[in-house]
Design a protein around this motif. Sequence first.
Motif, PDB file in Angstrom:
ATOM      1  N   TYR A 184       0.819  -1.203   0.000  1.00 37.92           N
ATOM      2  CA  TYR A 184       0.000   0.000   0.000  1.00 37.92           C
ATOM      3  C   TYR A 184       0.854   1.254   0.000  1.00 37.92           C
ATOM      4  O   TYR A 184       0.466   2.273  -0.563  1.00 37.92           O
ATOM      5  CB  TYR A 184      -0.972  -0.023   1.190  1.00 37.92           C
ATOM      6  CG  TYR A 184      -1.794  -1.295   1.210  1.00 37.92           C
ATOM      7  CD1 TYR A 184      -2.480  -1.688   0.060  1.00 37.92           C
ATOM      8  CD2 TYR A 184      -1.848  -2.111   2.321  1.00 37.92           C
ATOM      9  CE1 TYR A 184      -3.204  -2.865   0.038  1.00 37.92           C
ATOM     10  CE2 TYR A 184      -2.574  -3.292   2.307  1.00 37.92           C
ATOM     11  CZ  TYR A 184      -3.246  -3.671   1.163  1.00 37.92           C
ATOM     12  OH  TYR A 184      -3.963  -4.831   1.131  1.00 37.92           O
ATOM     13  N   VAL A 185       2.025   1.174   0.634  1.00 39.70           N
ATOM     14  CA  VAL A 185       2.961   2.301   0.597  1.00 39.70           C
ATOM     15  C   VAL A 185       3.378   2.561  -0.845  1.00 39.70           C
ATOM     16  O   VAL A 185       3.333   3.700  -1.327  1.00 39.70           O
ATOM     17  CB  VAL A 185       4.217   2.009   1.466  1.00 39.70           C
ATOM     18  CG1 VAL A 185       5.283   3.073   1.239  1.00 39.70           C
ATOM     19  CG2 VAL A 185       3.843   1.928   2.936  1.00 39.70           C
ATOM     20  N   CYS A 186       3.756   1.502  -1.537  1.00 37.37           N
ATOM     21  CA  CYS A 186       4.178   1.649  -2.943  1.00 37.37           C
ATOM     22  C   CYS A 186       3.059   2.251  -3.779  1.00 37.37           C
ATOM     23  O   CYS A 186       3.286   3.187  -4.561  1.00 37.37           O
ATOM     24  CB  CYS A 186       4.550   0.286  -3.542  1.00 37.37           C
ATOM     25  SG  CYS A 186       6.010  -0.485  -2.830  1.00 37.37           S
ATOM     26  N   GLU A 187       1.858   1.734  -3.628  1.00 38.06           N
ATOM     27  CA  GLU A 187       0.734   2.193  -4.443  1.00 38.06           C
ATOM     28  C   GLU A 187       0.379   3.656  -4.138  1.00 38.06           C
ATOM     29  O   GLU A 187       0.126   4.440  -5.047  1.00 38.06           O
ATOM     30  CB  GLU A 187      -0.492   1.303  -4.204  1.00 38.06           C
ATOM     31  CG  GLU A 187      -0.311  -0.142  -4.674  1.00 38.06           C
ATOM     32  CD  GLU A 187      -0.167  -0.280  -6.190  1.00 38.06           C
ATOM     33  OE1 GLU A 187      -0.966   0.335  -6.919  1.00 38.06           O
ATOM     34  OE2 GLU A 187       0.754  -0.982  -6.626  1.00 38.06           O
ATOM     35  N   ALA A 188       0.387   4.012  -2.848  1.00 43.68           N
ATOM     36  CA  ALA A 188       0.022   5.380  -2.463  1.00 43.68           C
ATOM     37  C   ALA A 188       1.081   6.382  -2.927  1.00 43.68           C
ATOM     38  O   ALA A 188       0.742   7.471  -3.397  1.00 43.68           O
ATOM     39  CB  ALA A 188      -0.176   5.474  -0.954  1.00 43.68           C
ATOM     40  N   LEU A 189       2.348   6.025  -2.832  1.00 46.48           N
ATOM     41  CA  LEU A 189       3.410   6.927  -3.288  1.00 46.48           C
ATOM     42  C   LEU A 189       3.338   7.103  -4.802  1.00 46.48           C
ATOM     43  O   LEU A 189       3.507   8.204  -5.319  1.00 46.48           O
ATOM     44  CB  LEU A 189       4.796   6.385  -2.892  1.00 46.48           C
ATOM     45  CG  LEU A 189       5.175   6.517  -1.417  1.00 46.48           C
ATOM     46  CD1 LEU A 189       6.478   5.772  -1.142  1.00 46.48           C
ATOM     47  CD2 LEU A 189       5.315   7.979  -1.008  1.00 46.48           C
ATOM     48  N   TRP A 190       3.068   6.006  -5.504  1.00 46.41           N
ATOM     49  CA  TRP A 190       2.969   6.089  -6.970  1.00 46.41           C
ATOM     50  C   TRP A 190       1.809   7.006  -7.370  1.00 46.41           C
ATOM     51  O   TRP A 190       1.957   7.880  -8.214  1.00 46.41           O
ATOM     52  CB  TRP A 190       2.795   4.687  -7.555  1.00 46.41           C
ATOM     53  CG  TRP A 190       2.613   4.702  -9.049  1.00 46.41           C
ATOM     54  CD1 TRP A 190       3.582   4.797  -9.993  1.00 46.41           C
ATOM     55  CD2 TRP A 190       1.364   4.643  -9.754  1.00 46.41           C
ATOM     56  NE1 TRP A 190       3.010   4.808 -11.252  1.00 46.41           N
ATOM     57  CE2 TRP A 190       1.664   4.712 -11.139  1.00 46.41           C
ATOM     58  CE3 TRP A 190       0.026   4.538  -9.351  1.00 46.41           C
ATOM     59  CZ2 TRP A 190       0.663   4.671 -12.116  1.00 46.41           C
ATOM     60  CZ3 TRP A 190      -0.962   4.511 -10.324  1.00 46.41           C
ATOM     61  CH2 TRP A 190      -0.639   4.564 -11.687  1.00 46.41           C
ATOM     62  N   ARG A 191       0.651   6.814  -6.743  1.00 47.90           N
ATOM     63  CA  ARG A 191      -0.501   7.664  -7.062  1.00 47.90           C
ATOM     64  C   ARG A 191      -0.209   9.131  -6.778  1.00 47.90           C
ATOM     65  O   ARG A 191      -0.744  10.018  -7.428  1.00 47.90           O
ATOM     66  CB  ARG A 191      -1.725   7.249  -6.232  1.00 47.90           C
ATOM     67  CG  ARG A 191      -2.324   5.915  -6.650  1.00 47.90           C
ATOM     68  CD  ARG A 191      -3.633   5.682  -5.910  1.00 47.90           C
ATOM     69  NE  ARG A 191      -4.091   4.305  -6.053  1.00 47.90           N
ATOM     70  CZ  ARG A 191      -5.334   3.907  -5.792  1.00 47.90           C
ATOM     71  NH1 ARG A 191      -6.228   4.776  -5.356  1.00 47.90           N
ATOM     72  NH2 ARG A 191      -5.669   2.644  -5.934  1.00 47.90           N
ATOM     73  N   SER A 192       0.654   9.382  -5.778  1.00 47.68           N
ATOM     74  CA  SER A 192       0.964  10.755  -5.377  1.00 47.68           C
ATOM     75  C   SER A 192       2.142  11.337  -6.154  1.00 47.68           C
ATOM     76  O   SER A 192       2.495  12.499  -5.942  1.00 47.68           O
ATOM     77  CB  SER A 192       1.293  10.790  -3.880  1.00 47.68           C
ATOM     78  OG  SER A 192       0.251  10.218  -3.125  1.00 47.68           O
ATOM     79  N   HIS A 193       2.762  10.539  -7.010  1.00 50.62           N
ATOM     80  CA  HIS A 193       3.957  10.941  -7.758  1.00 50.62           C
ATOM     81  C   HIS A 193       5.082  11.359  -6.827  1.00 50.62           C
ATOM     82  O   HIS A 193       5.844  12.286  -7.110  1.00 50.62           O
ATOM     83  CB  HIS A 193       3.640  12.079  -8.748  1.00 50.62           C
ATOM     84  CG  HIS A 193       2.518  11.737  -9.689  1.00 50.62           C
ATOM     85  ND1 HIS A 193       2.553  10.643 -10.532  1.00 50.62           N
ATOM     86  CD2 HIS A 193       1.314  12.311  -9.903  1.00 50.62           C
ATOM     87  CE1 HIS A 193       1.438  10.583 -11.221  1.00 50.62           C
ATOM     88  NE2 HIS A 193       0.650  11.573 -10.851  1.00 50.62           N
TER      89      HIS A 193
END
Length: 115
Positions: A9-18
């Motif tokens: 979820y950390v990876c996904e949230a950081l990616w969505r946030s650029h």
Amino acid sequence: MIAGLGNIYVCEALWRSHLSPKRASGTLVTKTGRPKAELLRLTENIRAVIADAIAAGGSSLKDHIQADGSLGYFQHSFSVYDREGKECRTEGCGGTIARMVQSGRSTFYCPSCQK
Ligand SMILES: [Zn+2]
């Protein structure tokens, strides 16, 4: 603050946030300690990723099993996690997903659009 947010979820949230996983957390607040827009966006995306994961039945990469014994299937909708070498899904980015290992855990990110 969120403690113990799962690596996926950390990876996904950081990616969505650029936002790059290499960004120091201190760069997301002003000198007076107020959250910058980037941090507010990250907070919203963390909530959204968790909500999406719950809606999809949780992630079952390791040991998550739903109450009825079936496996969760959030892993089928990862945007960045476990996609090393594949094309970034951010529209217009064209970057390639990279992986780095931090204390034994893999972090996936796009070096092109996550700054
Ligand atoms: Zn990208």
